[in-house]
Design an enzyme around this catalytic site. Structure first.
Site, PDB file in Angstrom:
ATOM      1  N   ASN A   1      -0.563   3.926  -0.574  1.00  8.13           N
ATOM      2  CA  ASN A   1      -0.221   4.338   0.635  1.00  8.13           C
ATOM      3  C   ASN A   1      -0.385   2.720   1.186  1.00  8.13           C
ATOM      4  O   ASN A   1      -1.364   2.569   2.065  1.00  8.13           O
ATOM      5  CB  ASN A   1      -0.927   4.932   1.358  1.00  8.13           C
ATOM      6  CG  ASN A   1       0.233   6.512   1.085  1.00  8.13           C
ATOM      7  OD1 ASN A   1       1.417   6.376   1.273  1.00  8.13           O
ATOM      8  ND2 ASN A   1      -1.313   7.569   0.095  1.00  8.13           N
ATOM      9  N   GLU A   2       0.700   1.730   1.029  1.00 13.31           N
ATOM     10  CA  GLU A   2       0.110   0.628   1.648  1.00 13.31           C
ATOM     11  C   GLU A   2       0.062   0.365   2.807  1.00 13.31           C
ATOM     12  O   GLU A   2       0.686   1.453   3.951  1.00 13.31           O
ATOM     13  CB  GLU A   2       1.064  -0.713   0.898  1.00 13.31           C
ATOM     14  CG  GLU A   2       1.039  -0.786  -0.406  1.00 13.31           C
ATOM     15  CD  GLU A   2      -0.130  -1.706  -0.994  1.00 13.31           C
ATOM     16  OE1 GLU A   2      -1.151  -1.356  -0.601  1.00 13.31           O
ATOM     17  OE2 GLU A   2       0.216  -1.512  -1.815  1.00 13.31           O
ATOM     18  N   PRO A   3      -0.303  -0.986   3.737  1.00  8.85           N
ATOM     19  CA  PRO A   3       0.010  -1.111   5.140  1.00  8.85           C
ATOM     20  C   PRO A   3       1.380  -0.713   5.608  1.00  8.85           C
ATOM     21  O   PRO A   3       2.567  -1.413   4.660  1.00  8.85           O
ATOM     22  CB  PRO A   3      -1.086  -2.995   4.897  1.00  8.85           C
ATOM     23  CG  PRO A   3      -1.075  -3.153   3.318  1.00  8.85           C
ATOM     24  CD  PRO A   3      -0.788  -2.279   3.036  1.00  8.85           C
TER      25      PRO A   3
END
Length: 644
Positions: free
Chosen positions: A174-176
């Site tokens: 879950n990236e920025p």
């Protein structure tokens, strides 16, 4: 309460300022000296959960992570299965993520990782193992992700979720920008995430750009969450996650809103937390000499004042009134600390002959010392301490440089092919040799294939000859250059074998042969592929075993940092300055390592060439000494003494 939390809290409640730290920290965390001990305690909590569910005749649903952080947890669970009879028959697992696209058989797949480290060694039912499929057709991924979510719900949700944390603040992938309510989905990976994975894929170009991941919302539904964080590379993001505001820019901060989350950290990962980095801002301190130095360096740099210009008000306004009250006046404190820092600087790293060494980092006797410079890879010596290396040779010490590994994995296939073709042209293409064998292999090598023995030998020879070029340039005789080729490294892959008895004995033998007065070793644990730590562990174990030998009484060990990190000013015990000419000499020595110059295989997130980053780091250290009000130098190499 979980066993490790009971133990940690029993200790921490005795600490001054325990409750003050909640002003900064918004997620419960426990810090351990040793990641192995911490991992074992996390594994025990998981085992207790499994057993409690077994007693009730219920399934235990685990969310599992990959990467280096949970490996020791899985090792301990395997040990408990084999030695203590822990059964996984009632366990159902859901893995967080998988690269996309990715074949299960690929050694970089998380399917391969989980079976290698856990599933192949326990009695879990195959049908209870769920790992995102990296080969689902793209037009079917959306429905596949919905089905993955539904499968988790069918089993009643996750009882326990194990997490690591990426330097972007991602949990899972879950990236920025990930939403609080996000579910399982396909996502594009951040460049920094791919850069951190580059060493596993032999370069960032081979790292997939997408992945399938559980969502933030999925993770937050778990009954219990434990996040593991090891090493200083995680320190900044750990601080931001624990002490910062909740934001989608750092997805891990969403964990602040989970009622049963604990971060398990080692000292380095926790080092940027306020209670460790600047404990005087949290509460009253016991002012040891080490803490006093740390605080005064921080205060000088924060106020942008040289040490000798700090005032009583500077101390009082920055949480250090207790130190001022203990020591008397800022005047006395300032002079004392200025002298401590001044005494770290020396142009004589082997000790200055016939000089008073009372306030010098090294002994004056013996005037000519036997010195071992341990270099994990065949270029760490000149990258990390090339200036000091030159000084030791120039000042007449008997210097031995010891390359612990061949470094073959860091030579690109293209570089190896170039050398093999040149050699083959010289020796004759029809001759049967390592070169013709290597050319054939490299021209037909598959993406997931490990190097053949011949190719590993060729790549090792490239690194070896580059090393000789550098040491000859410095002025060292070939007889004082040693290549250990430690067995743990020789796998042909980024993943290495554990440090073994043979490795330790090889290191012991070279120390016994030289009987050194000084040992220099790489204390840089930020190396992206872990070789530095294994090499350092081997040296430490060798020193422990050799300690009873009489010659070890006269042996001092100095640790240097590598290309990724430098000692803090408060940690430095020997600072070796370099003139502009010496900086150029160090640069030229580094440039002999041509295979590492333009196409660095494992450079972490720093795109600069090694000579550039080393030079700028040394100049930055000199600048910081100047800002503290000490002498101004072109560059400085730094060392910390290790007491064994």
């Amino acid at each position: 309460m979980h066993r490790y939390l009971v133990q940690a809290n029993d200790i921490s409640h005795k600490e001054v300022g325990k409750f003050e730290e909640t002003r900064y920290e918004k997620i419960h965390n426990e810090v351990f000296e040793d990641s192995a001990q911490a991992s074992a305690l996390v594994a025990e909590e998981i085992a207790q959960l499994i057993r409690s569910r077994q007693e009730k005749g219920e399934n235990c649903v685990l969310g599992l992570a990959t990467g280096s952080s949970p490996i020791k947890v899985y090792e301990e669970l395997v040990r408990m299965h084999r030695e203590e009879g822990l059964s996984f028959a009632n366990v159902v697992t859901f893995n967080l993520d998988e690269y996309y696209p990715m074949n299960r058989e690929n050694h970089q797949s998380y399917y391969y990782f989980m079976h290698q480290h856990l599933f192949d060694h326990i009695d879990i039912k195959p049908e209870n193992v769920h790992i995102p499929d990296g080969k689902v057709p793209l037009d079917e991924v959306h429905q596949y992700c919905i089905d993955y979510e539904m499968k988790i719900r069918e089993f009643g949700g996750l009882d326990f979720q194990l997490l690591g944390i990426g330097r972007t603040g991602h949990v899972g992938f879950n990236e920025p920008g990930s939403h609080y309510n996000s579910g399982t989905r396909i996502i594009t990976l951040d460049h920094l995430t791919r850069s951190d994975a580059a060493s596993d894929f032999n370069g960032i170009d081979n790292v997939p750009k997408r992945a399938i991941t559980m969502g933030i919302g999925t993770i937050l539904k778990a009954g219990r969450i434990v996040l593991l964080g090891w090493g200083h590379k995680k320190a900044d993001i750990v601080k931001e996650t624990i002490e910062g505001a909740v934001t989608s820019n750092v997805p891990a901060t969403y964990l602040q809103q989970h009622a049963n989350t604990t971060f398990i950290l080692d000292r380095e990962a926790a080092s940027e937390l306020t209670r460790f980095k600047t404990p005087w801002l949290v509460g009253q301190c016991v002012w040891t000499e080490e803490l006093k130095r740390k605080a005064m360096v921080w205060l000088s740099l924060k106020t942008r004042k040289p040490i000798l210009k700090l005032t009583d008000r500077d101390y009082n306004d920055n949480g250090m009134s207790g130190l001022l009250a203990q020591e008397g006046t800022s005047y006395e404190l300032n002079i004392q600390m200025f002298n401590v820092l001044q005494h770290t600087i020396t142009g004589w790293p082997g000790g200055k002959p016939n000089a008073d060494d009372t306030n010098r980092p090294e002994r004056s006797e013996p005037a000519k010392k036997r010195v071992i410079i341990f270099s994990p890879h065949p270029d760490d010596d000149v990258i990390s301490m090339g200036g000091t290396f030159c000084r030791l040779v120039d000042q007449g010490h008997e210097v031995h440089v010891v390359y612990q590994t061949s470094g073959n994995i860091a030579v690109t296939d293209a570089e190896a092919l170039k050398f093999a073709e040149v050699a083959s042209d010289i020796t004759g293409k029809d001759s049967s040799s390592i070169f013709t064998e290597a050319i054939g292999f490299l021209n037909n090598k598959r993406e997931d294939q490990s190097d053949s023995v011949d190719v590993r030998k060729l790549k090792g020879l490239i690194r070896r000859r580059e090393s000789y070029g550098a040491t000859r340039y410095i002025g060292l005789d070939d007889s004082n250059v040693h290549f250990l080729d430690l067995p743990f490294y020789e796998t042909g892959e980024v993943k290495k074998k554990p440090l073994g008895e043979e490795d330790i004995e090889i290191i012991m033998n070279i120390i016994s042969e030289v009987r050194p007065h000084q040992i220099y070793a790489a204390g840089d644990l930020a190396d992206p592929h872990g070789t530095h730590k294994v090499c350092l562990d081997g040296i430490f174990e060798a020193l422990r075993r050799l300690k009873p030998e009489s010659y070890m009484d006269d042996c001092w060990v100095w640790l240097y940092r590598g290309a990724w990190h430098e000692w803090g000013l408060d940690e430095i015990e020997m600072a070796v300055p370099m003139s502009p000419d010496q900086v150029i000499r160090k640069r030229n020595a580094i440039l002999f390592h041509q295979s590492q110059k333009d196409r660095v295989m494992f450079q972490g997130d720093d795109s600069r060439e090694f000579w550039v980053r080393a030079e700028e780091r040394n100049k930055d250290t000199a600048k910081l000494y100047d800002e503290l009000g000490l002498a101004e130098y072109e560059a400085i190499e730094a060392f910390k003494r290790y007491h064994f």
